[in-house]
Write a protein that holds these residues in place. Sequence first.
Motif, short mmCIF file in Angstrom:
data_model
loop_
_atom_site.label_atom_id
_atom_site.label_comp_id
_atom_site.label_asym_id
_atom_site.label_seq_id
_atom_site.Cartn_x
_atom_site.Cartn_y
_atom_site.Cartn_z
N MET A 150 -11.61 49.71 -5.86
CA MET A 150 -11.03 48.38 -5.73
C MET A 150 -11.90 47.33 -6.42
O MET A 150 -11.38 46.37 -7.00
N SER A 151 -13.21 47.53 -6.37
CA SER A 151 -14.12 46.60 -7.04
C SER A 151 -13.89 46.58 -8.54
O SER A 151 -13.93 45.52 -9.18
N LYS A 152 -13.64 47.74 -9.12
CA LYS A 152 -13.36 47.82 -10.56
C LYS A 152 -12.00 47.24 -10.89
O LYS A 152 -11.85 46.45 -11.83
N ALA A 153 -10.99 47.64 -10.14
CA ALA A 153 -9.62 47.26 -10.47
C ALA A 153 -9.38 45.76 -10.33
O ALA A 153 -8.64 45.17 -11.14
N ASP A 193 -13.63 38.84 -13.02
CA ASP A 193 -13.64 38.38 -14.42
C ASP A 193 -13.07 39.40 -15.40
O ASP A 193 -12.70 39.03 -16.52
N CYS A 194 -12.95 40.67 -15.00
CA CYS A 194 -12.48 41.65 -15.99
C CYS A 194 -11.77 42.85 -15.36
O CYS A 194 -11.63 43.90 -16.01
N GLY A 195 -11.32 42.75 -14.12
CA GLY A 195 -10.65 43.89 -13.49
C GLY A 195 -9.34 44.24 -14.18
O GLY A 195 -8.60 43.36 -14.63
N ASP A 196 -9.08 45.54 -14.29
CA ASP A 196 -7.87 45.98 -15.00
C ASP A 196 -6.59 45.50 -14.33
O ASP A 196 -5.56 45.35 -14.99
N LEU A 197 -6.63 45.28 -13.03
CA LEU A 197 -5.44 44.81 -12.32
C LEU A 197 -5.60 43.37 -11.82
O LEU A 197 -4.72 42.87 -11.13
N ALA A 198 -6.68 42.73 -12.18
CA ALA A 198 -6.88 41.34 -11.77
C ALA A 198 -5.90 40.44 -12.54
O ALA A 198 -5.60 40.67 -13.71
N ASP A 199 -5.39 39.44 -11.86
CA ASP A 199 -4.45 38.50 -12.47
C ASP A 199 -5.22 37.30 -13.00
O ASP A 199 -5.55 36.38 -12.26
N MET A 200 -5.47 37.31 -14.28
CA MET A 200 -6.28 36.26 -14.89
C MET A 200 -5.56 34.92 -14.95
O MET A 200 -6.16 33.91 -15.29
N GLN A 201 -4.29 34.90 -14.64
CA GLN A 201 -3.56 33.63 -14.61
C GLN A 201 -3.80 32.88 -13.30
O GLN A 201 -3.48 31.70 -13.19
N LEU A 202 -4.35 33.58 -12.32
CA LEU A 202 -4.67 32.92 -11.05
C LEU A 202 -6.01 32.19 -11.16
O LEU A 202 -6.90 32.61 -11.92
N PRO A 203 -6.20 31.12 -10.38
CA PRO A 203 -7.52 30.49 -10.34
C PRO A 203 -8.56 31.48 -9.82
O PRO A 203 -8.24 32.41 -9.08
N GLU A 204 -9.79 31.27 -10.20
CA GLU A 204 -10.86 32.19 -9.81
C GLU A 204 -10.95 32.40 -8.30
O GLU A 204 -11.11 33.55 -7.85
N PRO A 205 -10.83 31.34 -7.47
CA PRO A 205 -10.90 31.58 -6.02
C PRO A 205 -9.81 32.54 -5.53
O PRO A 205 -10.05 33.34 -4.63
N GLU A 206 -8.62 32.47 -6.13
CA GLU A 206 -7.55 33.37 -5.71
C GLU A 206 -7.79 34.79 -6.20
O GLU A 206 -7.42 35.75 -5.52
N ARG A 207 -8.41 34.93 -7.36
CA ARG A 207 -8.76 36.28 -7.83
C ARG A 207 -9.82 36.88 -6.92
O ARG A 207 -9.78 38.09 -6.63
N LYS A 208 -10.75 36.07 -6.46
CA LYS A 208 -11.76 36.55 -5.51
C LYS A 208 -11.08 36.96 -4.20
O LYS A 208 -11.43 37.99 -3.61
N ALA A 209 -10.12 36.16 -3.76
CA ALA A 209 -9.43 36.47 -2.52
C ALA A 209 -8.66 37.79 -2.64
O ALA A 209 -8.63 38.59 -1.70
N MET A 210 -8.05 38.03 -3.82
CA MET A 210 -7.33 39.28 -4.04
C MET A 210 -8.29 40.47 -3.98
O MET A 210 -7.98 41.50 -3.37
N LEU A 211 -9.44 40.32 -4.60
CA LEU A 211 -10.46 41.38 -4.56
C LEU A 211 -10.87 41.66 -3.12
O LEU A 211 -10.92 42.81 -2.68
N LEU A 212 -11.15 40.60 -2.37
CA LEU A 212 -11.57 40.77 -0.98
C LEU A 212 -10.46 41.38 -0.13
O LEU A 212 -10.74 42.16 0.80
N LEU A 213 -9.21 41.04 -0.44
CA LEU A 213 -8.08 41.59 0.30
C LEU A 213 -8.05 43.11 0.19
O LEU A 213 -7.93 43.82 1.19
N PHE A 214 -8.17 43.63 -1.04
CA PHE A 214 -8.12 45.07 -1.25
C PHE A 214 -9.40 45.75 -0.77
O PHE A 214 -9.35 46.87 -0.24
N LEU A 215 -10.54 45.08 -0.93
CA LEU A 215 -11.78 45.66 -0.41
C LEU A 215 -11.72 45.78 1.10
O LEU A 215 -12.08 46.81 1.68
#
Length: 225
Positions: free
Chosen positions: A147-150, A154-176
Amino acid sequence: MQLEPEELGGYLLETLDNPRSGSASDLHPGNLTARIWSHYKDERVSNAILEAWAWLVSERLLIAKKDGWYFISRRGGKLKGRQDLQAYRKSNILPKESLHPTIADRVWSIFIRGEYDVAVFQAFKEVEVAVRTGGGYTVADYGIDLMSKAFKVDCGDLADMQLPEPERKAMLLLFLGATGLFKNPSSHRHVALTDPNEAAEMISFASLLMRIVDSRIDAVKSKTK
């Protein structure tokens, strides 16, 4: 008297659906309570039976005809005993049609059998498999590291770069958090889970995560076309 209407309904449905008992044609609550009264002569017992009858009607297992008479519905006819009714009640807690198709295929029957810990583990395992497949990772990638990789901010294969950084962090924490709390413990030890409502909520959460993964995979694929 100690049984809830849903539990007593199982016994009642068995009796009504058993021609050998001579009651298959007595699908009238008045006839039923008259028979019960001849045995118990206790209004509390009669009322408990009527509560169970009302529950069967509310679940459309008994259908009203006319003049107070009822018949067993096709749905009710498929329930051959209390165990079938118990499974039916569990299916209401976790409606199959509300789940992500993959989660439904892999998990629903396990949940119905009452294997709640296995069902929850399997649900989050399917999320892990979807992330691994969608991100193009290997079987060596799993759990929190996967999940940390995906979903790396800043560069996750499934991260949504269109989201603001705080929301991308929240998505990472959600799956972690989901993986670490609901999937990983079951991978390493027996986790007691006896509450079907709690298990259903966990499985529904895994279903939501699967839909998020699907949307991210679709977005990645659309960029590569």
